[in-house]
Write a protein that holds these residues in place. Structure first.
Motif, PDB file in Angstrom:
ATOM      1  N   LEU A   1      11.444 -14.615  13.066  1.00 40.79           N
ATOM      2  CA  LEU A   1       9.767 -14.777  12.814  1.00 40.79           C
ATOM      3  C   LEU A   1      10.274 -16.470  11.503  1.00 40.79           C
ATOM      4  CD1 LEU A   1       6.970 -14.672  12.234  1.00 40.79           C
ATOM      5  CD2 LEU A   1       7.208 -12.616  10.831  1.00 40.79           C
ATOM      6  N   VAL A   2      11.710 -15.699  10.497  1.00 37.73           N
ATOM      7  CA  VAL A   2      11.405 -16.104   9.336  1.00 37.73           C
ATOM      8  C   VAL A   2      11.465 -18.123   9.804  1.00 37.73           C
ATOM      9  CG1 VAL A   2      12.682 -16.664   7.079  1.00 37.73           C
ATOM     10  CG2 VAL A   2      11.559 -14.024   7.962  1.00 37.73           C
ATOM     11  N   TYR A   3      12.881 -17.905  10.259  1.00 38.40           N
ATOM     12  CA  TYR A   3      13.628 -19.185  10.624  1.00 38.40           C
ATOM     13  C   TYR A   3      12.603 -19.925  12.005  1.00 38.40           C
ATOM     14  CZ  TYR A   3      17.251 -22.856  12.772  1.00 38.40           C
ATOM     15  OH  TYR A   3      17.804 -23.459  13.153  1.00 38.40           O
ATOM     16  N   GLY A   4      11.688 -19.397  12.565  1.00 38.61           N
ATOM     17  CA  GLY A   4      10.753 -20.255  13.308  1.00 38.61           C
ATOM     18  C   GLY A   4      10.002 -20.481  11.610  1.00 38.61           C
ATOM     19  N   GLU A   5       9.106 -19.918  11.291  1.00 42.45           N
ATOM     20  CA  GLU A   5       9.145 -21.352   9.892  1.00 42.45           C
ATOM     21  C   GLU A   5       9.562 -22.435   9.459  1.00 42.45           C
ATOM     22  OE1 GLU A   5       5.843 -22.156   7.668  1.00 42.45           O
ATOM     23  OE2 GLU A   5       5.718 -20.906   9.144  1.00 42.45           O
TER      24      GLU A   5
ATOM     25  N   VAL B   1      15.931 -16.194   0.918  1.00 43.10           N
ATOM     26  CA  VAL B   1      15.504 -14.605   0.262  1.00 43.10           C
ATOM     27  C   VAL B   1      15.519 -13.632   1.555  1.00 43.10           C
ATOM     28  CG1 VAL B   1      15.121 -12.491  -1.331  1.00 43.10           C
ATOM     29  CG2 VAL B   1      15.542 -15.177  -1.850  1.00 43.10           C
ATOM     30  N   ILE B   2      14.096 -13.777   2.383  1.00 40.30           N
ATOM     31  CA  ILE B   2      14.436 -12.684   3.291  1.00 40.30           C
ATOM     32  C   ILE B   2      15.075 -12.781   4.549  1.00 40.30           C
ATOM     33  CG2 ILE B   2      12.507 -12.152   4.737  1.00 40.30           C
ATOM     34  CD1 ILE B   2      10.067 -13.806   3.519  1.00 40.30           C
ATOM     35  N   LEU B   3      15.847 -14.196   4.775  1.00 35.07           N
ATOM     36  CA  LEU B   3      16.632 -13.914   6.176  1.00 35.07           C
ATOM     37  C   LEU B   3      18.019 -13.108   5.457  1.00 35.07           C
ATOM     38  CD1 LEU B   3      16.684 -17.491   6.632  1.00 35.07           C
ATOM     39  CD2 LEU B   3      15.791 -15.887   8.093  1.00 35.07           C
ATOM     40  N   GLU B   4      18.071 -13.305   3.884  1.00 29.19           N
ATOM     41  CA  GLU B   4      19.778 -13.013   3.349  1.00 29.19           C
ATOM     42  C   GLU B   4      19.568 -11.126   3.702  1.00 29.19           C
ATOM     43  OE1 GLU B   4      21.388 -12.400  -1.077  1.00 29.19           O
ATOM     44  OE2 GLU B   4      20.606 -13.981  -0.651  1.00 29.19           O
ATOM     45  N   ILE B   5      18.030 -11.124   3.660  1.00 29.23           N
ATOM     46  CA  ILE B   5      18.442  -9.403   3.457  1.00 29.23           C
ATOM     47  C   ILE B   5      18.074  -9.100   4.556  1.00 29.23           C
ATOM     48  CG2 ILE B   5      16.333  -7.492   2.806  1.00 29.23           C
ATOM     49  CD1 ILE B   5      18.096  -8.947   0.768  1.00 29.23           C
ATOM     50  N   ALA B   6      17.402  -9.192   5.774  1.00 28.04           N
ATOM     51  CA  ALA B   6      17.041  -9.166   7.100  1.00 28.04           C
ATOM     52  C   ALA B   6      18.184  -9.558   7.833  1.00 28.04           C
ATOM     53  CB  ALA B   6      15.830  -9.700   7.529  1.00 28.04           C
ATOM     54  N   VAL B   7      19.068  -9.958   7.676  1.00 28.41           N
ATOM     55  CA  VAL B   7      20.539  -9.813   8.618  1.00 28.41           C
ATOM     56  C   VAL B   7      21.726  -8.879   8.134  1.00 28.41           C
ATOM     57  CG1 VAL B   7      19.946 -12.206   8.368  1.00 28.41           C
ATOM     58  CG2 VAL B   7      21.916 -11.628   6.728  1.00 28.41           C
ATOM     59  N   ARG B   8      20.940  -8.169   6.865  1.00 29.95           N
ATOM     60  CA  ARG B   8      22.127  -7.268   6.217  1.00 29.95           C
ATOM     61  C   ARG B   8      22.751  -5.853   7.551  1.00 29.95           C
ATOM     62  NH1 ARG B   8      21.085  -7.387  -0.750  1.00 29.95           N
ATOM     63  NH2 ARG B   8      22.199  -9.109  -0.321  1.00 29.95           N
TER      64      ARG B   8
ATOM     65  N   LEU C   1      12.442 -10.281  12.487  1.00 30.48           N
ATOM     66  CA  LEU C   1      11.888 -10.478  11.496  1.00 30.48           C
ATOM     67  C   LEU C   1      12.665 -11.903  10.995  1.00 30.48           C
ATOM     68  CD1 LEU C   1      10.467 -10.245   8.802  1.00 30.48           C
ATOM     69  CD2 LEU C   1      12.643  -8.634   7.658  1.00 30.48           C
ATOM     70  N   VAL C   2      14.038 -11.578  11.808  1.00 29.20           N
ATOM     71  CA  VAL C   2      15.323 -12.822  10.960  1.00 29.20           C
ATOM     72  C   VAL C   2      14.201 -14.351  12.343  1.00 29.20           C
ATOM     73  CG1 VAL C   2      16.734 -13.751  11.603  1.00 29.20           C
ATOM     74  CG2 VAL C   2      16.395 -11.657  11.122  1.00 29.20           C
TER      75      VAL C   2
ATOM     76  N   TYR D   1      22.199 -17.651   9.110  1.00 31.20           N
ATOM     77  CA  TYR D   1      21.343 -16.152   9.098  1.00 31.20           C
ATOM     78  C   TYR D   1      21.041 -15.760  10.850  1.00 31.20           C
ATOM     79  CZ  TYR D   1      21.598 -15.955   4.202  1.00 31.20           C
ATOM     80  OH  TYR D   1      21.922 -15.920   2.753  1.00 31.20           O
ATOM     81  N   LEU D   2      20.659 -16.842  11.533  1.00 29.82           N
ATOM     82  CA  LEU D   2      20.320 -16.564  12.778  1.00 29.82           C
ATOM     83  C   LEU D   2      21.206 -16.631  13.344  1.00 29.82           C
ATOM     84  CD1 LEU D   2      17.661 -17.251  15.168  1.00 29.82           C
ATOM     85  CD2 LEU D   2      18.276 -19.396  15.169  1.00 29.82           C
ATOM     86  N   ILE D   3      22.491 -17.093  13.297  1.00 32.86           N
ATOM     87  CA  ILE D   3      23.435 -16.772  14.551  1.00 32.86           C
ATOM     88  C   ILE D   3      24.033 -15.196  13.160  1.00 32.86           C
ATOM     89  CG2 ILE D   3      25.702 -17.047  14.601  1.00 32.86           C
ATOM     90  CD1 ILE D   3      24.057 -19.111  16.117  1.00 32.86           C
ATOM     91  N   THR D   4      24.048 -15.137  12.830  1.00 32.76           N
ATOM     92  CA  THR D   4      24.719 -13.268  12.044  1.00 32.76           C
ATOM     93  C   THR D   4      23.927 -12.526  12.784  1.00 32.76           C
ATOM     94  OG1 THR D   4      25.432 -14.636  10.014  1.00 32.76           O
ATOM     95  CG2 THR D   4      25.370 -12.218  10.059  1.00 32.76           C
ATOM     96  N   ALA D   5      22.330 -13.092  12.553  1.00 33.51           N
ATOM     97  CA  ALA D   5      21.036 -11.738  13.247  1.00 33.51           C
ATOM     98  C   ALA D   5      21.366 -11.146  14.545  1.00 33.51           C
ATOM     99  CB  ALA D   5      20.076 -12.185  12.652  1.00 33.51           C
ATOM    100  N   LEU D   6      21.558 -13.019  15.325  1.00 34.30           N
ATOM    101  CA  LEU D   6      21.662 -12.812  16.177  1.00 34.30           C
ATOM    102  C   LEU D   6      22.675 -11.734  17.581  1.00 34.30           C
ATOM    103  CD1 LEU D   6      20.654 -16.244  17.514  1.00 34.30           C
ATOM    104  CD2 LEU D   6      19.559 -14.147  18.333  1.00 34.30           C
ATOM    105  N   THR D   7      24.370 -11.936  16.916  1.00 37.01           N
ATOM    106  CA  THR D   7      25.196 -11.402  16.884  1.00 37.01           C
ATOM    107  C   THR D   7      25.796 -10.112  16.296  1.00 37.01           C
ATOM    108  OG1 THR D   7      26.557 -12.642  14.869  1.00 37.01           O
ATOM    109  CG2 THR D   7      26.899 -13.704  17.392  1.00 37.01           C
ATOM    110  N   ARG D   8      24.530  -9.813  15.046  1.00 41.95           N
ATOM    111  CA  ARG D   8      24.812  -8.068  15.108  1.00 41.95           C
ATOM    112  C   ARG D   8      23.889  -7.274  15.498  1.00 41.95           C
ATOM    113  NH1 ARG D   8      25.031  -9.197   8.490  1.00 41.95           N
ATOM    114  NH2 ARG D   8      27.462  -8.955   9.194  1.00 41.95           N
ATOM    115  N   PHE D   9      22.477  -7.739  16.201  1.00 43.41           N
ATOM    116  CA  PHE D   9      21.778  -7.458  16.710  1.00 43.41           C
ATOM    117  C   PHE D   9      21.282  -7.587  17.713  1.00 43.41           C
ATOM    118  CE2 PHE D   9      19.751  -8.006  11.649  1.00 43.41           C
ATOM    119  CZ  PHE D   9      20.949  -7.355  11.172  1.00 43.41           C
ATOM    120  N   GLY D  10      22.563  -7.276  18.604  1.00 40.74           N
ATOM    121  CA  GLY D  10      22.630  -7.569  20.363  1.00 40.74           C
ATOM    122  C   GLY D  10      22.242  -8.486  20.678  1.00 40.74           C
ATOM    123  N   ALA D  11      22.727 -10.266  20.411  1.00 44.08           N
ATOM    124  CA  ALA D  11      21.565 -10.970  20.929  1.00 44.08           C
ATOM    125  C   ALA D  11      22.801 -12.504  21.220  1.00 44.08           C
ATOM    126  CB  ALA D  11      20.658 -11.622  20.882  1.00 44.08           C
ATOM    127  N   SER D  12      23.946 -11.318  21.345  1.00 41.40           N
ATOM    128  CA  SER D  12      25.103 -12.685  21.224  1.00 41.40           C
ATOM    129  C   SER D  12      25.449 -13.789  22.419  1.00 41.40           C
ATOM    130  CB  SER D  12      26.553 -12.387  21.252  1.00 41.40           C
ATOM    131  OG  SER D  12      26.517 -11.493  20.147  1.00 41.40           O
TER     132      SER D  12
END
Length: 833
Positions: free
Chosen positions: A181-185, A159-166, A178-179, A220-231
């Motif tokens: 941190l959660v994915y690392g856990e 749930v945290i990942l789902e919200i964090a990638v928006r 945040l993504v 979710y990790l790939i979505t965050a990386l590509t959406r927030f400048g870490a492609s």
């Protein structure tokens, strides 16, 4: 119109005056600050007058109730934890923190929607950069204390990942952290289970999430990386991920689940390609595409065609755009988004001839309905087609063959909306209205999107009555929040009117409030400016309460700056700006010391040292040590008192300095105290600080000498101290600045017993003293003003007119004022510590 209280009652409501207790310190505790401050101050309003039962009292309106902030459940837990962390205080129990954290994210999931591309409003369900920062701080605490992450199930982490990638409306500075941190856990737990000897099937069962969703953690990790400048990091992650994909068996077969994983991987590669394109990484984009073609057998499909063509089209690279657009697809057809990007590219780069050939080919290829909409927009934008021409194009579209012989292509509401949008893009509201009428003619009722477009172009055209008409219709049918951007624009246009319609503005804000919509920061800023302008203090309070608590720090800064500008506007009365300052103090505890110093200076400039020193006191009482005044700010406050004396304020600030254990006294602080005490009519105490300076390791500065000479001028028998200082300066062969020399003359003249000595010193300025400067207006003016008797002033004036006629004439131009000590010239003396 809602009932209002008088300004005096409003002041009592806000704090009962400047002496109210300061708000809590944390820069993240705006909600708590507002709640506690208003809760503490409301009784003062109730107790200001005893209640009376009168006949006419029956008809009085009930007191106006303040609206509570619309705070997401659990968010206060995040705020509270960060507030305690800043203050180095002990946090609450982990169970309560974890419960509040999960409550916040579950609420965002329940009430949120995945944002559409290109939206620029606060998206329900997304979190802003400040909320993400707070979540990172609290989650890191929960994962590293007690039982670690045992407070969270795998479903909680999902749930945290789902919200964090928006995608948030503003900056996304902390979302990726945040993504990670959660994915690392998630990875840590899975690795721990493997280390315990659990098999993959057992691990999948332990995760407690359906097998088809387990790959979502990595997605979710790939979505965050590509959406927030870490492609580029996403490329590396995907390369490692691909190594573990199912390999072809001996017979070349895959299981159904294998195929799902492989197809999902290809979809994530598309995310990476788009991310590289969005970040403008051309070399990496082409390199990855080539690698996917060679190693994965990826074909040139419509999605890749759109990414590469749009990449070059948006950068106006003509030849590359044509190359990638013209490259044949492996399968399928070019999508409408690609065609629209090419249309805009050609119009920007004067490639209409090439575009026309493209569009002719499109029309002859029996395009889909969505592509036909692009063709119609091209006809309006590039060919200047009007309503009659579009009707003819409708006939061509309707005559096109389709897969289903019983159906034919027909214009619909989306078609009309595309035409209206094209006309609005041409800044032609008349044509837009004609297209809207065409929809009515074709019995295509206006959709919500039609009304949104109409409201937008009518606002651009300045047609406020037409905009109001569309707005009223829109509010009767709108169901989601798709109208929020244009309604924000409508509100800003209402606020920008020369005579803002307050009732209409309040009505529109009430509609949005009923729908639980958070306004854009620029809109909140405009509303506050209008409400402040018309003394609608309660409307300001409601606006700030309902919206700013959900803003990031960057968004809050937009509104805060508007209030800063209002407070520092000298054209607005002091009473009104003080009311505004009280709101700023309560709703924006994160206001920086630099901004607070600016406010303090503005009240000094208004000749209200009492208010300026209350602002200083609020800085001094701030709970965050980083926002408390430094020694330089103390000095600045003392300098302000030196310009606009107020003995009571001076004692208040001096007491704060005595109690401040974080500062060590230095020459500048002593200078400030000496200056302020001298200005407040206490030169004896001022000279006491001079003795502190001379006994200190640092010693006096030239500013110290200028101030002490002025204190000697004001003190009884101050000339004795002045002579001692002068002799020491001469003995040490110091370079004497003109301001110090003029101050020494004033100190001697104030005694009334040294006129001849003063004249001799003035006469020697250009002759024997070798000071490097001559007699100036300040020299004669300070001396004249310091002479205590009228007879002495007249004697000095006659001498000065004779010896220095030109300088005296300049002095006369400054003007004279009558005081209790006789006439004095308007010589400005401003000292710096």
């Amino acid at each position: 119109m809602r009932s209002q209280l008088t300004r005096n009652a409003h002041r009592r409501l806000l704090a009962g005056g400047p002496g109210a207790p300061p708000c809590p310190a944390s820069i993240f505790s705006a909600y708590n600050a507002r709640t506690r401050c208003l809760a503490a101050s409301t009784p003062s309003l109730i107790l200001t007058k005893p209640s009376r039962r009168t006949f006419f009292g029956v008809f009085k309106k009930p007191p106006r109730e303040l609206k509570a902030p619309d705070v997401p459940p659990g968010y206060e837990t995040l705020l509270q934890f960060r507030s305690l962390e800043v203050e180095n205080a002990r946090p609450p129990e982990r169970e309560g923190l974890a419960a509040g954290f999960k409550e916040f994210f579950n609420h965002m999931k329940k009430h949120g929607e995945i944002p559409k591309r290109g939206r620029r409003v606060n998206v329900p369900g997304s979190i802003n950069s400040t909320q993400a920062f707070l979540a990172v701080r609290l989650l890191r605490h929960l994962l590293t204390t007690g039982d670690g992450g045992d407070s969270f199930t795998f479903l909680d982490l999902k749930v945290i990942l789902e919200i964090a990638v928006r995608q948030p409306s503003g900056k996304a500075d902390n979302h990726l952290e945040l993504v990670r941190l959660v994915y690392g856990e998630v990875e840590r737990r899975i690795d721990h289970m493997r280390a315990l000897g659990l098999g993959e099937e057992e691990i999948k069962q332990s995760i407690g999430i359906p097998q088809k969703d387990q790959h979502m953690f990595f997605a979710y990790l790939i979505t965050a990386l590509t959406r927030f400048g870490a492609s580029q990091e996403a490329v590396e992650r995907m390369s490692d991920y691909q190594k573990n994909l199912p390999k072809s068996l001996a017979d070349g077969t895959y299981t159904e689940n294998d195929w799902k994983i492989i197809l999902k991987a290809n979809g994530m590669w598309m995310l990476v390609l788009r991310g590289l394109a969005n970040e403008g990484l051309e070399e990496e984009l082409l390199q990855l595409f080539g690698k996917l073609v060679k190693e994965n057998g990826v074909k040139y499909l419509a999605a890749i065609h759109e990414i590469l063509t749009t990449f070059y089209a948006e950068r106006d690279q003509v030849e590359e755009t044509k190359k990638w657009f013209s490259k044949p697809l492996y399968a399928g057809a070019i999508n409408s988004e690609t065609y629209m990007a090419v249309v805009r590219f050609a119009l920007r780069n004067n490639e209409q001839k090439w575009l026309e050939s493209v569009m002719e080919g499109v029309v002859n290829s029996e395009p889909t309905k969505q592509v036909w909409d692009v063709v119609l927009q091209w006809a309006v934008l590039a060919k200047g087609k009007g309503v009659e021409d579009i009707k003819e194009m409708f006939k061509i579209m309707q005559s096109q063959k389709t897969d289903d012989p019983n159906k034919k292509l027909e214009p619909d509401g989306d078609t009309i909306n595309c035409l209206i949008s094209a006309a609005a893009e041409l800044n032609n509201p008349y044509l837009a209205e004609r297209f809207a009428m065409l929809g009515t003619e074709l019995r295509l009722p206006p959709t919500i999107q039609t009304m949104i477009i109409q409201l937008d172009y009518r606002l651009d055209a300045g047609d406020m009555s037409g905009a109001a008409e569309v707005y009223d219709k829109l509010q009767k049918v709108v169901q989601g929040d798709e109208d929020v951007p244009v309604v924000n624009k409508y509100l800003r246009a209402l606020c920008a009117a020369s005579q803002p319609p307050l009732e209409k503005i309040i009505s529109v804000t009430a509609d949005l409030e009923h729908r639980h919509i958070t306004l854009e920061p620029e809109t909140t800023k405009s509303l506050c400016e209008v409400f402040l302008r018309f003394d609608q203090q309660f409307e300001v309070i409601d606006t700030l309460s309902l919206h700013t608590v959900s803003y990031s720090l960057e968004e809050r800064a937009v509104v805060r700056q508007a209030m800063m500008d209002y407070i520092t506007n000298r054209k607005i009365s002091t009473a009104r700006v003080w009311d505004c300052y009280q709101l700023l103090k309560q709703f924006f505890p994160e206001t920086s010391t630099e901004e607070r110093v600016q406010l303090m200076d503005s009240f000094f400039d208004r000749k209200r040292p009492d208010m300026a020193c209350y602002i200083f006191g609020h800085m001094r009482g701030h709970g965050n040590p980083a926002q408390r005044p430094t020694s330089d700010i103390y000095v600045k406050c003392f300098e302000g008192i030196g310009r606009y004396p107020d003995a009571e304020s001076l004692r208040m600030v001096h007491n704060m300095l005595k109690m401040d254990t974080t500062l060590e006294m230095n020459t500048r602080l002593y200078n400030g105290l000496m200056l302020a005490y001298a200005a407040c009519g206490d030169p004896i105490d001022a000279l006491g600080f001079w003795r502190d300076i001379t006994n200190s390791r640092e010693g006096p500065s030239y500013n110290s000498l200028a101030i002490v000479m002025w204190a000697c001028e004001l003190a009884p028998r101050g000339e004795d101290t002045a002579r001692e200082i002068w002799k020491k300066m001469v003995r040490m062969d110091l370079e004497i600045p003109k301001v110090v020399f003029d101050g020494y003359l004033g100190a001697l003249a104030a005694s009334g017993r040294a006129q001849e000595e003063v004249k001799k010193l003035i006469g020697g300025m250009e002759k024997g003293l070798g000071l490097g400067y001559g007699v100036g207006v300040e020299t004669l003016g300070i001396t004249f003003n310091a002479i205590p008797t009228l007879e002495g002033k007249n004697t000095f004036m006659e001498w000065a007119k004779m010896e220095h006629p030109e300088v005296w004439a300049e002095l006369e131009k400054t003007g004279r004022r009558e005081t209790i000590d006789g006439p004095k010239y308007n010589i400005a003396r401003r000292f710096e510590a």
